[in-house]
Design an enzyme around this catalytic site. Structure first.
Site, PDB file in Angstrom:
ATOM      1  CG  ASP A 143      37.813  30.708  42.803  1.00  0.00           C
ATOM      2  OD1 ASP A 143      36.670  30.411  43.176  1.00  0.00           O
ATOM      3  OD2 ASP A 143      38.032  31.420  41.805  1.00  0.00           O
TER       4      ASP A 143
ATOM      5  CB  SER B 123      32.385  45.327  45.561  1.00  0.00           C
ATOM      6  OG  SER B 123      33.471  45.962  44.939  1.00  0.00           O
TER       7      SER B 123
ATOM      8  CE  LYS C 109      30.393  47.888  42.387  1.00  0.00           C
ATOM      9  NZ  LYS C 109      31.831  47.785  42.123  1.00  0.00           N
TER      10      LYS C 109
END
Length: 533
Positions: free
Chosen positions: A299, A288, A313
């Site tokens: 990224d 999470s 998650k």
């Protein structure tokens, strides 16, 4: 009355969402069907009926059919569920251990009520409000029920200290006790700092800033952020932490759902570590909010992600309070990393199979071999720097470090399972605490100079036998260095603090030791297309 509540609850939620799902007539048909079922049961069932239980069971069953993370909490359960994220609770402020049917103070929480009245590590709590608890079968629940309580209330504990026969009574006024979300912050070497975050709570960012100030003062220009085993927490805290590392106006995460508008969250000019090499450690227990931070870092090519594949998650829950103060945490959106990937793994085979995934990974060899992990080509994405990444199954680290199973032989597993190291160190500290406190003024001194003697190790092995763990010479020889270091780390935790435990145990943490090597390796950062920050 409960039947009315059940119907009212369904009406409330159907009113909120019916315009988005199906017609009011369809909703009313389903409500009528549920109400009729309850009425028939109460009218015709062979035995008496527990309506509140039926209601809760119906709600839980409905949520279970949606996804693995939509859950129901009763009024009683919700406080306990929220406590780890709120960052504090009310009580006396001790870390404790139940040792030989005795409640032992591992350490008072610094600045808490027990610390203020002079309770010390190693004290034994014999009575609580005049009730003798020594020798009884006491549990963690019993301790919480007797020592926690509202701020301002009083409790009297009778303490046995050292070998004194007479109890010392301490009157403690309960107060708010902080629950730390950062377990460790220290220097790994002359220029690399280490911070371990265990949850994303309300207090996490305050703790993080204090930790950063500490290691920066000690010379940290590089950072290893440990999110292994961190199950997540508040979305806002994850966004704030990622903001510490990314340059201004960078997308951190966006959330979107069928009935939830797209929301984008971007970085600001604020942040304590916009420059400097960064490594984030993750594993299968990182979920999470941990995946939001590591996903944003990966990224944007801000740092290196090291370890094993994360939990997977990618769902966002929103709490809805029911009329009786119970709560539904309903999944309302998915979150996506800056590249657009959602890392939520599939739950098409049901909740039970979903929760068996980690065991399956171990059986499939994923903890040891990176090539055992497969992602769908349809879920392929590209980072800003041109690196290929995947969605749909957690965050795959840039550098995979296999799980070291060599130390986990049967003997090592047996002594851990039987709590031998923890109980032995309690006994060891009973006899040596004063000497240790006098000999070591800091964790640095202790780490450098303290070693258990061969006689201590013999006593440990004898203690293990008494606890039902038969001596296994090959097994012990194979894991001796790990056992010895573990004992030293537990002793350090009891003398100093939790961070000291990690500082000692880091020597047997293969992932962390590899990260220390990697953070100095220019080629690794270039090969993994990490931006120069």
């Amino acid at each position: 009355m409960r039947l009315k509540f059940f119907t009212l609850t369904l009406i409330i939620f159907s009113t909120l969402f019916s315009q988005h799902t199906y017609s009011q007539n369809d909703t009313q048909k389903d409500l009528t069907k549920l109400f009729s079922t309850m009425r028939i049961i109460n009218y015709a069932y062979v035995d008496s009926v527990d309506n509140p239980l039926l209601t809760e069971t119906a709600i839980k069953s409905m949520l279970k059919k949606l996804d693995p993370h939509s859950v129901y909490f009763s009024k009683e359960e919700i406080k306990a569920a929220n406590e780890p994220l709120k960052g504090n609770f009310e009580g006396v402020g001790i870390q404790f251990q139940i040792y030989k049917d005795t409640l032992l103070v591992v350490a008072p929480i610094v600045g808490g009520p027990s610390d203020k009245v002079g309770i010390m590590a190693g004290d034994k709590i014999i009575t609580i409000d005049g009730e003798n608890i020594a020798g009884k079968e006491i549990s963690n629940k019993f301790v919480r029920e007797h020592l926690r309580g509202k701020k301002g209330t009083k409790v009297v504990v009778g303490i046995m200290r050292g070998y004194k026969q007479k109890l010392i009574d301490f009157k403690i006024i309960r107060d708010k006790i902080p629950l730390n979300s950062i377990d460790a912050a220290y220097m790994l070497n002359y220029n690399t700092g280490y911070i371990k975050i265990t949850r994303f709570a309300q207090t996490t960012m305050d703790e993080f800033h204090k930790s950063m100030m500490k290691i920066t003062k000690e010379g940290a220009t590089k950072l290893i952020l440990d999110l292994r085993g961190n199950p997540g927490g508040y979305l806002g805290t994850a966004i704030a932490l990622a903001d510490e590392f990314l340059n201004n106006d960078k997308l951190i995460v966006f959330t979107e759902g069928l009935r939830s508008q797209k929301r984008e969250f971007k970085s600001s000019e604020r942040g304590s570590f916009k420059r400097g090499r960064l490594i984030v450690l993750i594993n299968e227990g990182s979920a999470s909010a941990s995946e939001i931070v590591s996903g944003a870092v990966q990224d944007w090519g801000r740092g290196l992600i090291v370890g094993r594949r994360s939990f997977g998650k990618g769902l966002v829950q929103r709490p809805f309070t029911l009329p009786d103060s119970s709560v539904i945490r309903l999944t309302t959106a998915r979150y996506h990393t800056p590249s657009g990937r959602c890392i939520q793994r599939s739950y098409d085979n049901g909740v039970e199979e979903y929760h068996k995934d980690i065991v399956k990974r171990m059986k499939n060899g994923e903890f040891v071999h990176a090539d055992s992990i497969h992602f769908l080509d349809s879920l392929k994405y590209t980072t800003v720097t041109g690196k290929t990444i995947y969605g749909g199954g957690g965050i795959m680290p840039d550098i995979f470090i296999a799980w070291d199973s060599t130390r986990y032989n049967d003997y090592y597993t047996d002594i851990i399972r039987n709590r031998v190291p923890n109980e032995f160190t309690m006994q060891y500290l009973e006899n040596n605490r004063k000497k240790l406190n006098k000999s070591y003024n800091s964790i640095k001194e202790f780490k450098k100079e303290f070693e258990l003697t061969e006689e201590d190790i013999e006593q440990f092995l004898e203690f293990a036998k008494e606890k039902g763990v038969e001596f296994d010479e090959p097994g012990f020889n194979e894991s001796k260095k790990y056992i010895t270091l573990l004992l030293k780390a537990i002793i350090a935790r009891n003398i100093f603090d939790v961070s000291s435990y990690y500082e000692i145990i880091s020597n047997m943490d293969d992932v962390l030791q590899k990260a220390v090597e990697l953070i100095e390796d220019d080629n690794v950062f270039v090969e993994n297309k990490i931006n120069k920050f």
